[in-house]
Scaffold this motif. Structure first.
Motif, PDB file in Angstrom:
ATOM      1  N   PHE A   1      24.919  13.914 -26.101  1.00 56.46           N
ATOM      2  CA  PHE A   1      25.481  15.253 -26.184  1.00 56.46           C
ATOM      3  C   PHE A   1      26.554  15.338 -27.270  1.00 56.46           C
ATOM      4  N   TRP A   2      27.495  14.390 -27.262  1.00 56.15           N
ATOM      5  CA  TRP A   2      28.578  14.441 -28.232  1.00 56.15           C
ATOM      6  C   TRP A   2      28.047  14.233 -29.642  1.00 56.15           C
TER       7      TRP A   2
ATOM      8  N   ALA B   1      25.206  15.407 -30.733  1.00 62.08           N
ATOM      9  CA  ALA B   1      24.681  16.716 -31.129  1.00 62.08           C
ATOM     10  C   ALA B   1      25.814  17.661 -31.527  1.00 62.08           C
ATOM     11  N   VAL B   2      26.930  17.570 -30.818  1.00 57.55           N
ATOM     12  CA  VAL B   2      28.066  18.433 -31.140  1.00 57.55           C
ATOM     13  C   VAL B   2      28.682  18.030 -32.484  1.00 57.55           C
TER      14      VAL B   2
ATOM     15  N   PHE C   1      26.559  19.229 -35.185  1.00 56.26           N
ATOM     16  CA  PHE C   1      26.822  20.649 -35.403  1.00 56.26           C
ATOM     17  C   PHE C   1      27.967  20.827 -36.404  1.00 56.26           C
TER      18      PHE C   1
ATOM     19  N   TRP D   1      21.955  26.312 -32.377  1.00 55.21           N
ATOM     20  CA  TRP D   1      22.414  24.947 -32.109  1.00 55.21           C
ATOM     21  C   TRP D   1      23.632  24.970 -31.174  1.00 55.21           C
ATOM     22  N   TRP D   2      24.601  25.855 -31.462  1.00 59.38           N
ATOM     23  CA  TRP D   2      25.793  25.898 -30.637  1.00 59.38           C
ATOM     24  C   TRP D   2      25.481  26.400 -29.230  1.00 59.38           C
TER      25      TRP D   2
ATOM     26  N   CYS E   1      24.121  23.595 -27.377  1.00 58.70           N
ATOM     27  CA  CYS E   1      25.205  22.688 -26.993  1.00 58.70           C
ATOM     28  C   CYS E   1      25.940  23.209 -25.759  1.00 58.70           C
TER      29      CYS E   1
ATOM     30  N   THR F   1      23.705  22.653 -22.761  1.00 60.53           N
ATOM     31  CA  THR F   1      23.699  21.237 -22.413  1.00 60.53           C
ATOM     32  C   THR F   1      24.992  20.863 -21.700  1.00 60.53           C
ATOM     33  N   TRP F   2      26.110  21.355 -22.206  1.00 55.70           N
ATOM     34  CA  TRP F   2      27.406  21.140 -21.555  1.00 55.70           C
ATOM     35  C   TRP F   2      27.336  21.611 -20.101  1.00 55.70           C
TER      36      TRP F   2
ATOM     37  N   SER G   1      34.036  30.186 -27.533  1.00 53.82           N
ATOM     38  CA  SER G   1      32.945  30.183 -28.510  1.00 53.82           C
ATOM     39  C   SER G   1      32.600  31.568 -29.050  1.00 53.82           C
TER      40      SER G   1
END
Length: 125
Positions: A2-3, A5-6, A9, A46-47, A50, A53-54, A78
């Motif tokens: 996960f991190w 992917a962030v 980003f 993408w965000w 994310c 997923t979070w 966000s």
């Protein structure tokens, strides 16, 4: 994962903020290959992925109360980023740099929320 992917980003956001100069210099990356309009949509999607997923990772690993509080806080944090990305009309000007700064602030908000969660669990046990 996960991190990663962030962080990726943030790499894409950085490439997006240098889109015009990178294209002129012939630099090839995902953002320059997509072009301005598609890159905007790509970054927004993408965000949002994310954020989803979070939510689902925290739903699985933490208490529902923490999930909802953190998720709402992260969505609120966000919104300015997503709105700014949506409103950009041209790769010229300082809007791309503003988006990069906003993305970094949003990322730091995410890290801060995760830090608070970790401290919460350390203190409560």
């Amino acid at each position: 994962m996960f991190w990663g992917a962030v962080i990726l980003f943030l790499v894409h956001i950085n490439n997006f903020s240098h889109l015009l100069t990178s294209t002129q210099a012939g630099i090839k990356n995902s953002v320059t290959a997509l072009g301005f309009d598609k890159a905007k949509k790509f970054l927004m999607a993408w965000w949002i992925l994310c954020l989803l997923t979070w939510f689902f990772l925290h739903l699985y690993f933490t208490s529902p109360l923490i999930v909802w509080i953190q998720s709402v806080a992260l969505i609120v944090a966000s919104l300015p980023l997503l709105i700014k990305l949506h409103r950009i009309r041209s790769p010229l000007g300082s809007d791309l740099v503003d988006v990069r700064k906003l993305a970094y602030k949003t990322f730091l908000t995410m890290v801060f929320l995760f830090f608070i969660e970790c401290v919460w669990y350390l203190v409560s046990y």
